[in-house]
Design an enzyme around this catalytic site. Structure first.
Site, PDB file in Angstrom:
ATOM      1  N   HIS A 169       0.854  -1.178   0.000  1.00  0.00           N
ATOM      2  CA  HIS A 169       0.000   0.000   0.000  1.00  0.00           C
ATOM      3  C   HIS A 169       0.896   1.235   0.000  1.00  0.00           C
ATOM      4  O   HIS A 169       2.122   1.138   0.028  1.00  0.00           O
ATOM      5  CB  HIS A 169      -0.945   0.000   1.195  1.00  0.00           C
ATOM      6  N   ASP A 170       0.254   2.396  -0.018  1.00  0.00           N
ATOM      7  CA  ASP A 170       0.962   3.662  -0.129  1.00  0.00           C
ATOM      8  C   ASP A 170       2.144   3.748   0.836  1.00  0.00           C
ATOM      9  O   ASP A 170       3.246   4.155   0.457  1.00  0.00           O
ATOM     10  CB  ASP A 170      -0.027   4.797   0.139  1.00  0.00           C
ATOM     11  N   ASN A 172       3.954   1.443   2.157  1.00  0.00           N
ATOM     12  CA  ASN A 172       5.064   0.575   1.760  1.00  0.00           C
ATOM     13  C   ASN A 172       5.849   1.181   0.597  1.00  0.00           C
ATOM     14  O   ASN A 172       7.088   1.170   0.592  1.00  0.00           O
ATOM     15  CB  ASN A 172       4.539  -0.796   1.349  1.00  0.00           C
ATOM     16  N   ASP A 199       0.098   6.647  -4.183  1.00  0.00           N
ATOM     17  CA  ASP A 199      -1.112   6.326  -4.933  1.00  0.00           C
ATOM     18  C   ASP A 199      -1.462   7.430  -5.921  1.00  0.00           C
ATOM     19  O   ASP A 199      -1.862   7.153  -7.060  1.00  0.00           O
ATOM     20  CB  ASP A 199      -2.286   6.136  -3.972  1.00  0.00           C
TER      21      ASP A 199
END
Length: 379
Positions: A169-170, A172, A199
């Protein structure tokens, strides 16, 4: 519009966050562009919203939702508050598109999508690498249908490499791109932003640009392209100032030690007496001297990084503390008033609600309209 596309477009359900008058035609230069949006959640949908804002005909293709007919098959529709069982988040990031339901595991519905591909300019997806191939919709399969088609694939780590199949996700992506390391407090604790930088910057913006570039190339050559967007790599490529500094020094800047991360008094954040904050962005000497004049400390005017006071030095830290103590002696409103007529890059740090909607009362529809204003105005 071609026959198949026009029929599906007319039958598809408009996705709207609010009711609003149609945009001026000058704001819609992409009106002929036909895009199939197979993506979910934020990066891909936001990339396609940028295209829709500019007039593109974006068909958002979603799977059926078992037991809940008529509701979106995108998890974003159930994240956060909303109305009629659908979140405002989903409606905002898909505003201006039309939605159709296709179960791509069913041969007849897959055939419908293939027919749409034959008349589309671009397909945008955000699955893990390999999923489109398993669906029979990989780039080679799409190109066999339509040689000029553009496939844009958005993933955390790209279509190749050791992390290609890793979940993320963002947070990471920002961690691996070096952003989190540089968003530390002076004490060294890393922090993160509520703005999903990877993102939106790495995924949405990069994908929108890449899609448009490839579509334009296809108009010239008749050949489409596969646009491979790695959100981690895209963010890393934007680390221009940090990267050049690190290249020269052989190491990453430490928190509070460089020009743009808190190492100078002219570019810093200061707490006021009422626990509000003031942002001083007076990087250039003339702006810093304007700050010194407003706070009544002309003796600080020559203490600037461009005149030899090194970022992160003992002298710079001492002046940060001095200016911090001075700012802390008055509430934010006093400093706003004092800097109102001074052109020296000083602003209040406003809370998110105020930044988005202002101080006055605003209806929900008015607020949603503000959230869906296109990022680009064409004049």
């Amino acid at each position: 519009m071609s026959a198949t596309w026009s029929a599906r477009w007319a039958a598809a359900e408009p996705i709207l966050a609010h009711a609003a008058p149609a945009a001026d035609a000058r704001q819609h230069p992409l009106a002929p562009l036909r895009v199939l949006d197979l993506s979910r959640l934020l990066p891909g949908p936001m990339a396609c919203k940028h295209l829709a804002d500019l007039g593109a005909q974006v068909l958002k293709v979603e799977p059926p939702l078992p037991g809940r007919p008529g509701l979106p098959g995108d998890d974003a529709a159930y994240m956060g508050p909303g109305e009629d069982g659908v979140s405002h988040f989903y409606r905002v990031v898909n505003h201006g598109k039309r939605r159709m339901v296709l179960d791509l595991k069913q041969p007849d519905q897959l055939a419908t999508l293939r027919a749409l591909v034959a008349e589309a300019h671009a397909v945008v997806e955000g699955f893990r690498p390999g999923v489109m191939e398993r669906l029979g919709l990989g780039y080679e399969a799409l190109r066999a249908i339509h040689p000029a088609i553009v496939l844009t694939s958005i993933s955390g780590y790209g279509q190749e490499g050791p992390l290609r199949l890793a979940a993320g996700h963002d947070l990471n992506y920002l961690s691996l791109a070096g952003v989190i390391d540089q968003t530390r407090t002076p004490e060294g604790r890393p922090v993160f932003s509520h703005l999903q930088i990877a993102d939106q910057l790495g995924g949405a913006q990069t994908a929108a640009i890449g899609t448009l570039a490839a579509v334009l190339g296809a108009q010239w050559t008749g050949q489409g392209r596969w646009v491979d967007v790695s959100m981690t790599d895209a963010v890393r490529q934007h680390q221009v100032i940090l990267g050049t500094d690190a290249l020269a020094d052989g190491a990453a800047p430490q928190a509070g030690a460089s020009l743009l991360n808190g190492g100078v008094p002219c570019y810093n954040l200061y707490r006021c007496a009422d626990d509000r904050w003031l942002a001083v962005g007076a990087l250039e000497l003339k702006f810093w001297q304007g700050v010194c004049a407003v706070v009544g400390r002309d003796d600080w005017a020559e203490r600037h990084w461009s005149l030899g006071e090194a970022p992160g030095s003992e002298a710079a830290r001492a002046l940060i503390d001095e200016l911090g103590a001075l700012i802390a002696s008055r509430p934010l409103a006093v400093w706003i008033a004092r800097f109102a007529e001074a052109d020296c890059c000083v602003t209040p740090v406003v809370d998110a609600h105020e930044a988005l909607f202002g101080r006055g009362a605003m209806t929900q529809e008015e607020g949603l309209r503000r959230l869906t204003v296109p990022a680009v105005t064409l004049r």
